[in-house]
Design an enzyme around this catalytic site. Structure first.
Site, mmCIF file in Angstrom:
data_model
loop_
_atom_site.group_PDB
_atom_site.id
_atom_site.type_symbol
_atom_site.label_atom_id
_atom_site.label_comp_id
_atom_site.label_asym_id
_atom_site.label_seq_id
_atom_site.Cartn_x
_atom_site.Cartn_y
_atom_site.Cartn_z
ATOM 1 C CD GLU A 28 2.066 8.073 -0.053
ATOM 2 O OE1 GLU A 28 2.505 6.440 0.467
ATOM 3 O OE2 GLU A 28 1.527 8.578 0.788
ATOM 4 C CD GLU B 189 -1.887 1.961 1.317
ATOM 5 O OE1 GLU B 189 -1.787 2.468 0.509
ATOM 6 O OE2 GLU B 189 -3.144 2.936 2.211
#
Length: 671
Positions: free
Chosen positions: A153, A144
């Site tokens: 990210e 995740e």
């Protein structure tokens, strides 16, 4: 060991490095993290669990051992899901040491000590082999690593490395794939966050128009995504110009490439208009067939009953380099370019198609400096004609033909407004080059020669400063006014003449989740995480308020708004602190999640502007907030719920202190 943290000093308007306890950074990271929000995201958690069960099942059906690699494990939740689904062993990687320590405790507490190994490293540093961190490559990859933009990210380089070094070829992946969707829209409101519109000034001799320079008009802006809660954007604020289209997708079960690339999709406009904005979101399929799907689609694409509130994944607003007219039925090409961490868009007309090979991969660069100085809400604020009108009306009341003005605000249009309204001479602290002089000096370093030996008869400010985080940080104007006191005439007019701090008790529809303990998540005990967040929130002697743009986070008022402190700019900043104590009466039933605080500036006797509450729109107490400012939210450590008015605690007591030495406000509330 000490750590140094950059923080704006509200008394000087400057960034300063403060020495903090070595644990400060860690506590900030935990206290402001979105772990609680993710643990409360029922839709995400259920879908991950279903996907993990299915992946473990597929591996077992092949007669293989299920070895799971969980990158960015956080609390260890996904690894525990895999272990309970029958995985033989899980390697849980977490680079943030305090989080890795918490994951070890959570894993042990839930009885998975023998099944899950927590590795406190970056995944690119993990070794595989008899003496390595992992005994062998994994055959199930669970991650995740996504943000609102999907790739911000570093998901792509992480997957790329994992496929090369950490997982078997043909491994199962949860999620299996991600798909990015786009929709072309026209929106004056959203476009106003990216371009400076002409400013209309009503003066005695008629209307004058202030236009932005062509460099600003033609500037492509900055590539950074604008991520917002698009579900709070009313459909009346944008016009849909195309159907939703699939821009690109990534299959996580196969090797992933992170190198810069571009994608192209043909769009047929469903309506003629000005293409200004690309709205974008993504979904993830947890399984190869796509039956377990978790989507970020906004309300007009997906039925509202199925909407899951979340703050860790929202929707994206991308600004096209320039607005392009499109005609219904006439195809256009939308091109998405991306590097490892970000995406940007451009539109191509059919006649430009010949240049298909020459797709720009270069990220847009701001050439006008405005996009580097002003953030999106600031553009919106400067484009707010109602707000400009309040300043114009106020300036007309105080300006005389021989006014000598000094403006103290960052990147403000006040000097130009004042000049249009007839100020004789204008000094701008920090073009009409011959009429407006820009002084590159800090207020305390201002000399008579800067002002050509004139005294200032009118001191103006919005006030707005780019370093301000909380509403009261713009009180730096008061400190600047104090610093230039010797250069002001004895009868100086200060605009705004004063400011006031206001407060209201509210119940949030959803924002409370980011501070709410979770207890158990999908049957797993995550109390350790709750305790860790609570401990970090209590790290400061007094809890702090935090900034949130409340137009994105619906709430209802449980009390009337109340003025709690006033600041008189006609006088200098006093030596002593300003304090107040009192109570605010609860008028509506509901959950008292916290207090919202904001500033109001009293420009002249009868004209004020607010940075917070615009209005309470109905008897239920629904609030409308200034969309260009962040308000301060102070979450109560315990929530009082009152189902009926009779069991309402009659009031919330408060103590608020403005420390004039530091420019900070401390507060305490008791329910």
């Amino acid at each position: 060991m000490k750590t140094f943290c950059g923080r704006a000093n509200p008394t000087t308007g400057a960034m300063e490095w403060l020495e903090e306890d070595e644990n400060y950074d860690y506590h900030q990271e935990i206290a402001r993290s979105r772990y609680a929000d993710m643990l409360h995201d029922k839709d995400r958690n259920v879908k991950y669990y279903q996907g993990i069960r299915a992946a473990v099942g597929r591996v077992k059906e092949r007669g293989e051992k299920a070895i799971v690699l969980d990158i960015g494990t956080g609390t260890g939740l996904l690894s525990m899901m895999a272990a309970s689904a029958g995985a033989d062993f899980c390697y849980a990687i977490e680079v943030f040491k305090p989080m890795a320590n918490a994951a070890v405790k959570i894993v042990e507490k839930n009885g998975f000590r023998d099944k899950i190994k927590v590795i406190n490293k970056h995944s690119t540093e993990v070794t595989v082999g008899p003496d390595g961190d992992m005994q062998c490559r994994a055959n199930i990859l669970v991650t995740e690593l996504f943000d609102t933009e999907l790739i911000g990210e570093g998901a792509l380089p992480t997957y790329e490395h994992a496929h090369k070094y950490l997982v078997q070829e043909g491994c199962e992946a949860v999620p299996h794939r991600a798909t990015v969707y786009v929709q072309l829209v026209e929106s004056k409101r959203m476009w106003s966050w990216n371009k400076l519109f002409p400013v209309h000034v009503e003066c005695e001799e008629g209307e004058k128009i202030i236009v932005s320079p062509s460099a600003m008009e033609n500037c492509p802006g900055v590539p950074s995504v604008c991520d917002i809660q698009l579900n709070q954007m009313p459909s009346s604020d944008f016009t849909i110009l195309s159907d939703v289209a699939t821009m690109f997708s990534v299959d996580f079960s196969k090797p992933v490439r992170s190198a810069s690339t571009s994608y192209r999709v043909q769009l047929e406009p469903v309506k003629s208009g000005k293409a200004q904005i690309v709205l974008s979101w993504w979904d993830i399929d947890m399984d190869p067939s796509g039956t377990i799907n978790c989507t970020m689609a906004p309300y007009w694409v997906k039925s509202t009953s199925a909407l899951q509130w979340r703050d860790h994944w929202m929707q994206c607003v991308y600004f096209l380099p320039n607005e392009e007219p499109v005609v219904q039925g006439e195809e256009v090409s939308l091109i998405a370019c991306r590097d490892e961490y970000s995406v940007w868009y451009k539109l191509q007309k059919a006649r430009e198609e010949e240049n298909k090979a020459a797709v720009c991969i270069e990220s847009p660069v701001c050439r006008c400096q405005a996009h580097l100085l002003w953030n999106r809400p600031r553009f919106g604020q400067l484009n707010d004609q109602n707000r400009t009108r309040q300043y114009t009306k106020s300036l007309m009341k105080v300006l005389t033909t021989d006014s000598v003005c000094l403006s103290i605000s960052d990147g403000s249009l006040l000097p130009v407004l004042a000049h249009c309204l007839g100020a004789k001479q204008f000094f701008k602290a920090n073009h009409l080059e011959d009429k407006i002089k820009i002084i590159e000096a800090r207020p305390e370093l201002l000399t008579s020669s800067h002002l050509e030996d004139k005294k200032i008869s009118l001191l103006v400010g919005e006030p707005f400063f780019t370093t301000s985080l909380l509403p009261w940080h713009n009180l730096y104007f008061w400190y600047a006014r104090t610093a230039v006191a010797s250069h002001l005439t004895s009868s100086v007019t200060v605009l705004p003449q004063s400011a006031s701090l206001h407060m209201m008790i509210v119940e949030f529809q959803d924002l409370w989740r980011i501070r709410s303990p979770c207890g158990t998540c999908e049957g797993f005990d995550v109390q350790t995480m709750d305790d860790m967040i609570k401990n970090s929130l209590n790290f400061r002697e007094s809890k702090e308020a935090e900034p949130h743009p409340l137009w994105e986070y619906p709430c209802k008022s449980l009390s009337d708004p109340q003025e709690v402190l006033t600041f008189d700019f006609r006088d200098t900043v006093p030596e002593h602190s300003l304090s107040t104590e009192g109570s605010v009466k609860l008028l509506r039933k509901g959950k008292s999640h916290g207090a919202v605080l904001w500033m109001e500036y009293h420009l002249v006797a009868d004209i004020s502007v607010t940075t917070g509450l615009m209005q309470i729109s109905n008897e239920k107490g629904n609030c409308e907030w200034n969309p260009h400012c962040k308000q301060a939210v102070y979450f109560f450590s315990s929530v009082i719920e009152s189902e009926t008015l009779s069991d309402l605690p009659s009031a919330v007591t408060y103590a608020i202190n403005f420390n004039t030495k530091t420019g900070e406000i401390s507060m305490d509330f008791k329910l």
